[in-house]
Design an enzyme around this catalytic site. Sequence first.
Site, PDB file in Angstrom:
ATOM      1  CE1 TYR A 145       9.969  -3.735   0.205  1.00 39.34           C
ATOM      2  CE2 TYR A 145      10.348  -1.752   1.398  1.00 39.34           C
ATOM      3  CZ  TYR A 145       9.674  -2.575   1.102  1.00 39.34           C
ATOM      4  OH  TYR A 145       8.239  -2.251   1.061  1.00 39.34           O
ATOM      5  CG  ASP A 240      14.263 -10.724   2.511  1.00 35.89           C
ATOM      6  OD1 ASP A 240      14.037  -9.344   2.597  1.00 35.89           O
ATOM      7  OD2 ASP A 240      13.649 -11.594   1.917  1.00 35.89           O
ATOM      8  CE  LYS A 268       9.706  -9.623  -4.433  1.00 38.20           C
ATOM      9  NZ  LYS A 268       9.155  -8.400  -5.084  1.00 38.20           N
TER      10      LYS A 268
HETATM   11  P1  KE4 Z   1       6.128  -7.886   0.247  1.00 37.19           P
HETATM   12  O1  KE4 Z   1       5.672  -7.277   1.518  1.00 37.19           O
HETATM   13  O2  KE4 Z   1       5.875  -6.635  -0.704  1.00 37.19           O
HETATM   14  O3  KE4 Z   1       5.332  -9.101  -0.380  1.00 37.19           O
HETATM   15  O4  KE4 Z   1       7.497  -8.118   0.164  1.00 37.19           O
HETATM   16  C1  KE4 Z   1       8.501  -7.346   0.749  1.00 37.19           C
HETATM   17  C2  KE4 Z   1       9.690  -7.840   0.398  1.00 37.19           C
HETATM   18  C3  KE4 Z   1      10.636  -8.218   1.178  1.00 37.19           C
HETATM   19  N1  KE4 Z   1      11.940  -8.738   1.029  1.00 37.19           N
HETATM   20  C4  KE4 Z   1      12.538  -8.347  -0.342  1.00 37.19           C
HETATM   21  C5  KE4 Z   1      13.798  -8.764  -0.931  1.00 37.19           C
HETATM   22  C6  KE4 Z   1      11.510  -7.659  -1.438  1.00 37.19           C
HETATM   23  O5  KE4 Z   1      12.146  -7.545  -2.523  1.00 37.19           O
HETATM   24  C7  KE4 Z   1      10.429  -7.414  -0.832  1.00 37.19           C
HETATM   25  C8  KE4 Z   1       9.219  -6.649  -1.922  1.00 37.19           C
HETATM   26  N2  KE4 Z   1      10.035  -6.525  -3.076  1.00 37.19           N
HETATM   27  C9  KE4 Z   1       9.350  -5.081  -3.807  1.00 37.19           C
HETATM   28  C10 KE4 Z   1      10.396  -4.858  -5.203  1.00 37.19           C
HETATM   29  N3  KE4 Z   1      11.434  -4.218  -4.814  1.00 37.19           N
HETATM   30  C11 KE4 Z   1       7.931  -5.200  -4.125  1.00 37.19           C
HETATM   31  C12 KE4 Z   1       7.259  -4.173  -4.850  1.00 37.19           C
HETATM   32  C13 KE4 Z   1       6.495  -3.048  -4.283  1.00 37.19           C
HETATM   33  O6  KE4 Z   1       6.891  -2.682  -3.086  1.00 37.19           O
HETATM   34  O7  KE4 Z   1       5.508  -2.750  -4.780  1.00 37.19           O
END
Ligand code: KE4
Length: 429
Positions: A145, A240, A268
């Site tokens: 993801y 990533d 994060k």
């Molecule tokens: P954000 O756009 O949510 O800040 O980041 C996206 C993203 C990109 N790359 C990786 C490896 C990530 O884990 C994420 C976001 N992680 C999720 C948890 N699996 C965020 C939680 C959510 O979607 O509410």
Amino acid sequence: MLNRSNSQSLFERAKKNIPGGVNSPVRAFRAVGGNPLFMSHAKGAYLFDEDGNRFVDLINSWGPMILGHAHPVVEEAVKKALSGSPSFGAPTRREVEMAELVCSLVPSIEQVRMVNSGTEATMAAIRVARGYTGRDKIIKMEGCYHGHADSFLIAAGSGAMTFGVPDSPGVTKGVANDTLTVPFNNLNAVEKVLSENVNQVAALILEPVVGNMGCVLPQAGYLQGLRKLCDQHKVVLIFDEVMTGFRLALGGAQQVFDVKPDMTTLGKIVGGGLPVGAYGGKKEIMSCVSPAGPVYQAGTLSGNPLAMAAGMALLTYLKEHPEVYQHINQTGEKIAKELRSQAREFGVKATVNQQGSMFTLFFSDVQVVNYETAKKADTTLFGNYFQHMLEQGIYLAPSQFEAMFISEAISNEVVDSILTASRESFKRL
Ligand code: KE4
């Protein structure tokens, strides 16, 4: 039984004005049954919900709260920055200092651009890779993801996998055609796709240690093999590290596995809990980014003083206190080991994948090494375990296909409470 009445009434209100009652799908508890708890505040290792229940937090805002909640170092920095106004939309000293800090900590990053989320970081990174190479296609791993930009909602992990929509409606065929997917931990599949798309692939993007199909580790030689294939085919290798950056080590997974990507995306922890993402890499590639080069990317609140203050305070603390990593990594090892023995003791089919302070308890009797094996997990059993843990005051990620995160605030005593609750939960399954 937990008193959930205030959370319940807030959820009913929320559903009137927010789709599904939440601002991010995975928070909705859809995969584990019941309704989400609404949190009022947090401190250290603990979350407190609107009904006054206290929980040990094993999500830590999906990674950022590596020191635990409301750490004074971050709090003081934010308070100080706030008094000077949270945002100007003009260059600031903090952005210079933050860029210098990130470039000094992440081996692959020679230049970095701040954005406001992990999604923005990955979206921008592939655009830059396309602009730099003049090629259109990207390769991503099934189950990884990278945020919710169109190009990534193909065989996506995290909430997309949890809700069984790895390919989201609304993504056009044109976009989807430019995203090629391969299984994680399979170099032959990458080689095949590259040979079928000669000189068409701009970038290969992956989570070097996956958190978004649950925690899945790279097999020996995998990351090194990807590096070699990308060199051979002149493909931009993007790690990533939104989740693993500053989590697995100060230099992230690329430091732990000693493999240098061409570009890295961050999120994060880099924001200390405030909305920050970042992408960076070789100067030769980053010099394509506007206004230095032609590839456009922008953001009103990118690098804003408040978020930079929080991120810099956290990263500086982590740089000055390497013992944090020793503690959280050892805690991750200990919990993983104990969970494995508890599953054996109670005859529950379960395996644990763990890297440093990230781990996932899969209710499966097969080793989880990719999307296919992750999907074999018993999500109903996970849901039952989740609810038993919640009743005993332990707050897990509400999905089998997510990772748990240990914070420095999780002391040995807190670990004992987690393991006692887990033991009782296994017994009740
Ligand atoms: P954000 O756009 O949510 O800040 O980041 C996206 C993203 C990109 N790359 C990786 C490896 C990530 O884990 C994420 C976001 N992680 C999720 C948890 N699996 C965020 C939680 C959510 O979607 O509410």
